[in-house]
Design an enzyme around this catalytic site. Structure first.
Site, PDB file in Angstrom:
ATOM      1  N   HIS A 138       0.387  -1.321  -0.241  1.00 25.62           N
ATOM      2  CA  HIS A 138      -0.124  -0.304   0.189  1.00 25.62           C
ATOM      3  C   HIS A 138       0.992   0.988  -0.206  1.00 25.62           C
ATOM      4  CE1 HIS A 138      -3.672   2.842   2.000  1.00 25.62           C
ATOM      5  NE2 HIS A 138      -2.703   3.171   2.127  1.00 25.62           N
ATOM      6  N   GLU A 139       2.145   1.460   0.631  1.00 27.93           N
ATOM      7  CA  GLU A 139       2.761   2.558   1.259  1.00 27.93           C
ATOM      8  C   GLU A 139       3.480   2.475   0.125  1.00 27.93           C
ATOM      9  OE1 GLU A 139       1.609   4.332   2.963  1.00 27.93           O
ATOM     10  OE2 GLU A 139       0.750   3.435   4.177  1.00 27.93           O
ATOM     11  N   HIS A 141       1.304   4.503  -2.894  1.00 33.48           N
ATOM     12  CA  HIS A 141       1.569   6.302  -2.452  1.00 33.48           C
ATOM     13  C   HIS A 141       2.744   6.454  -3.223  1.00 33.48           C
ATOM     14  CE1 HIS A 141      -1.899   6.741  -0.491  1.00 33.48           C
ATOM     15  NE2 HIS A 141      -1.276   6.225   0.684  1.00 33.48           N
ATOM     16  N   GLU A 147      -6.664   6.793  -0.724  1.00 34.68           N
ATOM     17  CA  GLU A 147      -6.583   5.462  -0.210  1.00 34.68           C
ATOM     18  C   GLU A 147      -6.535   4.592  -1.157  1.00 34.68           C
ATOM     19  OE1 GLU A 147      -4.387   5.535   2.365  1.00 34.68           O
ATOM     20  OE2 GLU A 147      -4.692   7.450   2.342  1.00 34.68           O
TER      21      GLU A 147
END
Lengths: 560, 186
Positions: free
Chosen positions: A160-161, A164, A235
């Site tokens: 997930h990071e 980003h 998100e």
């Protein structure tokens, strides 16, 4: 799923361009309004003339340029310092795993990014990503996260990071935080002028300051709305890209479930950086509302919706998922005692002297060195007396006996390696061992160990081992917390004393004996300066046991 | 007439730009494919280097499991010597299987499981396995993109003219992977 890496790249450029444009517009607008206000204050009136307008614009752009250079300089370092993140420890096994996972995920993105792994030393569960224009990127996770998530879940969070970072969100957030820091700082300083009991400003000066404050405040709010609106949409997208990278929607759903059920705060400083974290860092319950207002006012979408979207990808019903997660108990592996030592092979030693051994009641012996060495009740701190002499000494004070003791423990096969440090009580060389993934220097004779203070925190959070009965007995005999608080109230602090003939082996500073904290009344001998602590046998386990007990109590009474 | 000429010129320029753009995209994907392949190679090599260490540190504990250990060593040397893509994939899959059975056997030895050296090696191997599968995933994604471009109109025209061929996938031939996925919570 629409996101190939190329699409991400293209979208990234477009989004950043947009973002930049909007930001610059807000920025320039705020400066122009300020210039107009100052001009008005100085006595000019009427509309802005062309020359003034261009002048204001020039000032605004120049300011922006300077500020830009300042705010992007060492951006990653500064953000990491703000959330108190440290580079991942090479020796710690949990940190090693995290480092590995970051590299794995970097490969899944096609190896385009070099991502630095960092750890935030807190019990909370959260993770964040930062990136700057020089292509530097870092992912920081909390100690709590490392302790509570399994490999697949941690991988999903890192995915997930990394998403980003790959899609430029981190860069965008960093720009936001960096560029408008001046406004925030100015606002803080100027409102400070009004917070005094007597206003220090009167008349027209006060009017100007008030005007500036209003402009800064409005700019800040507008910027905040833009930021929040973008942040919410991002998100979901990062979740989707994470699934594309790791192909494990269930892992991410589990991770989000675990994180949303724990404390997520990362301190006051982290609060303003909430948008870069995987979940809201606020102290309030997660906002689960939907609609326009919550889109505008909260940094993250509702956790339940995110989890539901992920479960949809994994084809699992939400009811089944929550049932499984509730029923899940942490598996406790069989206990491996910290003080397990094996007796090494005995080699004969020539020495004619014979010694008496004190066993707390009477003098035993005399024994030859060979006999002494094979006695299990002969420990370095036992008192001994040479045959034909009157004065008794602790065994480790005689150089020959110390050598004997060292050879007895030096060949300990179960340790990783012997270290240069020696036990402060037994003078025996310490051996390097791992407990709960943390490397520590342990005395093979008495079972005490040197451990750094931040490493104690890590041990407290992790739950690989069950506790032996002895620890439970010790815990039952601990002084009450209430008593300690009474003492602390009377003397202003809990008692501690400096140990006269002890020195920290790492920085040579003074060592004090004190309680670990007011809540956990375990005695530790700690270096005054660097915080390296010596804990006697089973004290580390005791501390860990007390910590878990306290956590369990809190869980049963959540309203307290 | 002049207008016609101008339009023709515009169309020609547009065609040229389109051609160049597509060609550059194809080249970029081919470069990524190459780098992904070298990444797989690096990770496979890393795994080959880790295995002798692993065998060395478990040997003392697993005196009765000579056959399992020999299998691992054999699979490793096969994988090291494999030359073409298909052989390589097959040998690596075999190696993965033997490693899996080695770790399954290791579960029966508590001393071994507590050994820090073995724990560290196991973590490294797990990580390497993941890196291999992620690198393979990326490689296959890129191969799919290239193949789609080579086969679909209009990029196939550019690809045919400049000699771009379809890329081969890095297949998994482990029958376990073909079964229906089972959901596990652990």
């Amino acid at each position: 799923m629409p996101f190939t890496h190329v699409e991400i790249e293209e979208r990234k450029t477009r989004t950043i361009a947009w973002l930049f444009f909007v930001l610059m517009a807000i920025y320039v607008l705020s400066i122009i309004v300020l210039v107009w206000g100052i001009r008005f204050w100085l006595g000019f009136s009427g509309s802005l003339e062309g020359s003034h307008f261009i002048g204001a614009l020039g000032v605004a752009l120049l300011l922006a340029l300077f500020h830009w250079a300042g705010s992007t300089h060492r951006l990653v370092d500064r953000v990491l310092a703000t959330v108190l993140a440290q580079p991942a420890d090479i020796e710690d096994t949990y940190h090693k795993r995290f480092r590995n996972i970051v590299e794995e995920v970097a490969i899944a993105t096609g190896g385009r990014y070099r991502i630095e792994p960092h750890v935030i030393s807190t019990t909370a569960l959260n993770a964040c990503a930062v990136a700057d224009f020089n292509g530097r990127a870092a992912i920081a996770v909390t100690e709590g996260l490392l302790a509570r998530l399994n490999r697949a879940q941690l991988e999903a969070v890192v995915g997930h990071e990394a998403a980003h970072i790959a899609s430029g969100d981190s860069l965008g957030s960093s720009i936001f935080c960096g560029l408008f820091a001046l406004h925030e700082e100015g606002l803080k300083r100027l409102s400070g002028l009004f917070s005094e009991r007597h206003w220090r400003l009167r008349g027209r000066g006060a009017g100007l300051v008030l005007f500036v404050i209003v402009v800064l405040w409005v700019t800040n709010k507008v910027k905040r709305f833009c930021e929040l609106f973008l942040s919410r949409q991002r998100e979901y997208r990062a979740d989707a890209v994470a699934v594309r990278l790791t192909r494990n929607p269930l892992g991410l759903a589990e991770a989000l479930h675990v994180i949303s059920n724990h404390w997520r705060g990362v301190g006051e400083q982290g609060e303003s950086l909430s948008t870069i974290f995987i979940m809201d860092t606020g102290a309030e319950p997660l906002s689960e509302q939907t609609g326009l207002t919550s889109d505008l006012f909260s940094t993250h979408p509702p956790a339940l919706q995110r989890i539901a979207a992920l479960l949809g990808m994994a084809h699992i019903a939400p009811e089944q998922f929550s049932k499984e997660m509730d029923a899940k108990q942490r598996i406790q592996k069989p206990k491996q005692l910290l003080d397990e030592t094996s007796q090494p092979a005995i080699q004969p030693i020539e020495d004619a002297r014979r010694w008496f051994l004190w066993n707390r009641e009477s003098w035993l012996g005399p024994f030859g060195l060979e006999q002494l060495r094979s006695r299990k009740d002969w420990l370095p701190e036992n008192w001994v007396r040479q045959e034909g002499k009157d004065d008794a000494i602790p065994a480790h004070q005689d150089p020959h006996l110390l050598q004997l003791l060292r050879s007895r423990y030096g060949a300990d096969a179960s340790a990783e390696a012997t270290t240069a440090r020696e036990c402060p009580n037994c003078r025996v060389s310490l051996s390097r061992r791992f407990y709960e993934g943390v490397p520590l220097d342990q005395c093979p004779a008495c079972g005490g160990c040197y451990i750094k203070t931040d490493q104690i925190k890590r041990v407290l959070l992790r739950e690989e081992y069950a506790f032996p009965e002895e620890v439970k007995r010790l815990a039952a005999a601990m002084p009450m917390v209430r008593q300690a608080k009474q003492i602390a109230r009377r003397y202003g602090t809990l008692p501690y004393n400096q140990l006269k003939n002890r020195q920290c082996p790492s920085c040579k500073s003074a060592v004090v004996r004190k309680f670990y904290t007011e809540e956990y009344l375990v005695e530790v001998e700690q270096c005054w300066m660097c915080g390296l602590a010596w804990l006697d046998r089973l004290e580390l386990e005791l501390l860990q046991y007390l910590y878990e007990q306290r956590a369990a109590e809190r869980k049963e009474a959540p309203n307290l | 007439m002049a207008i016609m000429g101008f339009v023709l010129l515009l169309v020609l320029v547009a065609l040229l730009l389109w051609f160049v753009g597509d060609y550059n995209r194809l080249v970029r994907i081919r470069q990524e494919l190459k780098s992904a392949w070298s990444q797989i190679d690096v990770q496979l090599k890393r795994r080959h280097d880790l295995i002798p260490n692993l065998v060395e540190s478990v040997k003392g504990y697993m005196a009765h499991e000579q056959k399992t250990l020999e299998n691992v060593i054999k699979a490793r040397s096969q994988a090291v010597n494999a030359s073409d893509l298909k052989d390589k994939a097959q040998a690596e899959n075999f190696l993965t299987q033997t490693l899996r059975s080695l770790f399954a056997v290791a579960e029966r030895y508590p001393d071994l499981k507590a050994n820090q050296n073995v724990i560290a090696l196991q973590e490294e191997l797990t990580s390497t396995e993941n890196r291999i599968s992620f690198a393979r995933q990326f490689y296959n994604d890129q191969a799919m993109r290239l193949n789609t471009m080579v086969e679909t109109v209009p990029t196939n025209i550019v690809a045919n003219m400049t000699g771009f061929a379809k890329a081969e996938f890095f297949q998994i031939e482990d029958p376990g992977h073909r079964e229906a996925p089972q959901v596990k919570f652990n």
